[in-house]
Design an enzyme around this catalytic site. Structure first.
Site, PDB file in Angstrom:
ATOM      1  N   GLU A  79       0.715  -1.158  -0.001  1.00  0.00           N
ATOM      2  CA  GLU A  79       0.114   0.283  -0.133  1.00  0.00           C
ATOM      3  C   GLU A  79       0.763   1.392   0.025  1.00  0.00           C
ATOM      4  O   GLU A  79       1.895   1.176   0.782  1.00  0.00           O
ATOM      5  CB  GLU A  79      -0.810  -0.200   1.171  1.00  0.00           C
ATOM      6  CG  GLU A  79      -1.880   1.057   1.380  1.00  0.00           C
ATOM      7  CD  GLU A  79      -2.767   1.062   2.508  1.00  0.00           C
ATOM      8  OE1 GLU A  79      -3.804   1.764   2.265  1.00  0.00           O
ATOM      9  OE2 GLU A  79      -2.308   0.655   3.625  1.00  0.00           O
ATOM     10  N   LYS A 163     -10.167   1.892  -1.937  1.00  0.00           N
ATOM     11  CA  LYS A 163      -9.900   1.591  -0.626  1.00  0.00           C
ATOM     12  C   LYS A 163     -11.691   1.732  -0.234  1.00  0.00           C
ATOM     13  O   LYS A 163     -11.876   3.206  -0.171  1.00  0.00           O
ATOM     14  CB  LYS A 163      -9.110   2.073   0.060  1.00  0.00           C
ATOM     15  CG  LYS A 163      -8.662   1.808   1.626  1.00  0.00           C
ATOM     16  CD  LYS A 163      -7.604   2.372   2.299  1.00  0.00           C
ATOM     17  CE  LYS A 163      -7.474   1.748   3.613  1.00  0.00           C
ATOM     18  NZ  LYS A 163      -6.391   2.431   4.178  1.00  0.00           N
ATOM     19  N   CYS A 204      -5.984  -2.806   2.959  1.00  0.00           N
ATOM     20  CA  CYS A 204      -5.443  -2.641   4.481  1.00  0.00           C
ATOM     21  C   CYS A 204      -6.687  -2.607   5.243  1.00  0.00           C
ATOM     22  O   CYS A 204      -7.362  -3.671   5.635  1.00  0.00           O
ATOM     23  CB  CYS A 204      -4.792  -1.271   4.468  1.00  0.00           C
ATOM     24  SG  CYS A 204      -3.938  -1.086   5.945  1.00  0.00           S
TER      25      CYS A 204
END
Length: 325
Positions: A79, A163, A204
């Protein structure tokens, strides 16, 4: 020399969310799950110079491909590999990508230097490349996203994932972080098809929300890959736990790829990039340093656990809703 780890055995690494987008070669029926090699690059030396970050990432991709006796089929970056990790940095490093699912993307016309580098590196190496994530600015809305892009062995941009769940936490005396100050959450769940597996995507903090992985698994994903950057508070607590939970819940291979730890940076990543199998066994784990992790993926445990513990056939959607419906 950077440390390398190679493990043979079973591994790997599923609107608004009503739309699950499949980006390339994807169909209702997933491809037959075949053995392949997954390589995670736990990238270090990520600083304020974007050009230097891109050059180092490219060098490590080439090194990863050459360092394995058999060329890996899938290579993963962490990331925010092209910029410092921090919500104050995202707008300054954001690039316009302009990708639309289902439409051919013109790499040559792209204004994103990161996309051009990743495409070129994938094509040069002849690999599937999950390009970690970069800050993306939407040209129409000016919103900034944390975006993962995926490239085929021909260098085509075939999938992206913005995300969905933003990292907004406040643990008194330890860490406060609020991505929503500069980022906007994505609105789609995503996967892509290769000739050997269907692979789900996330980033994440998305791992803390089991619904996204459930949807991927029920759409036929054999493996799920989340580039991520946990920290020295959440990493020891939940990094391994959450990956093993998502793998066990969905009986899939699960993997997260972190940046290396840099104690001189503003954000201290946990590291420990990892691959977990469908039994929730940790098959490979890095330490905190820059490293390359090679893992041979064998589909057998995927089929074995689903036959022996058939939760995929035992769900009670008459009692609770199917989140993938």
């Amino acid at each position: 020399m950077f440390p390398h780890l190679r493990l043979s055995g079973a591994l790997l690494l599923s609107h608004n969310l009503k739309h699950f987008t499949c980006r390339t070669m994807a169909s209702v029926t997933p491809p037959v799950f075949k053995p392949f090699t997954l390589t995670l690059i736990q990238l270090g030396s990520i600083g304020s110079d974007k050009a230097a970050n891109l050059q180092h990432a490219r060098e490590m991709i080439a090194k990863a491909v050459k360092s394995n006796s058999d060329k890996p089929q899938v290579v993963v970056l962490p990331e925010c590999f092209n910029s410092p990790y921090g919500f104050v940095h995202f707008p300054a490093y954001a690039e316009n990508i302009g990708y639309t699912a289902g439409k051919e993307y013109d790499i040559q016309a792209s204004v994103s230097e990161s996309v051009k580098m990743l495409s070129s590196a994938a094509k040069e190496a002849g690999i599937w490349l999950i390009g970690g994530s970069i800050p993306e600015r939407d040209e129409e809305t000016n919103n900034v996203y944390n975006t993962c892009t995926v490239y085929s062995p021909t260098g085509a941009l075939v999938a992206s994932h913005r995300k969905v769940h933003l990292f907004d936490i406040d643990i008194p005396g330890k860490i406060t972080f609020k991505e929503s100050e500069t980022l906007t959450g994505g609105t789609t769940a995503n996967y892509f098809d290769t000739e050997f597996a269907r692979i789900g995507l996330g980033l994440c903090y998305d791992v803390r929300f089991p619904e996204l992985a459930m949807i991927a698994a029920r759409r036929g994903c054999h493996a799920i890959v989340y580039p991520g950057a946990f920290n020295l508070t959440t990493g020891p607590l939940h990094w391994e736990l959450l990956q093993r939970a998502r793998a066990s819940d969905n009986q899939v291979f699960f993997s997260m790829c972190s940046p290396a730890r840099d104690m001189t940076a503003g954000y201290h990543a946990w590291g420990h990039s990892m691959v977990v199998d469908p039994y929730a066994r940790v098959l490979a784990e890095a330490d905190e340093n820059e490293s390359i992790l090679h893992v041979d993926i064998d589909p057998e445990p995927f089929h074995e656990v689903r036959a022996g513990i058939p939760v995929t056939k035992q769900r009670r959607f008459d009692v609770y809703p199917d989140v993938s419906a």
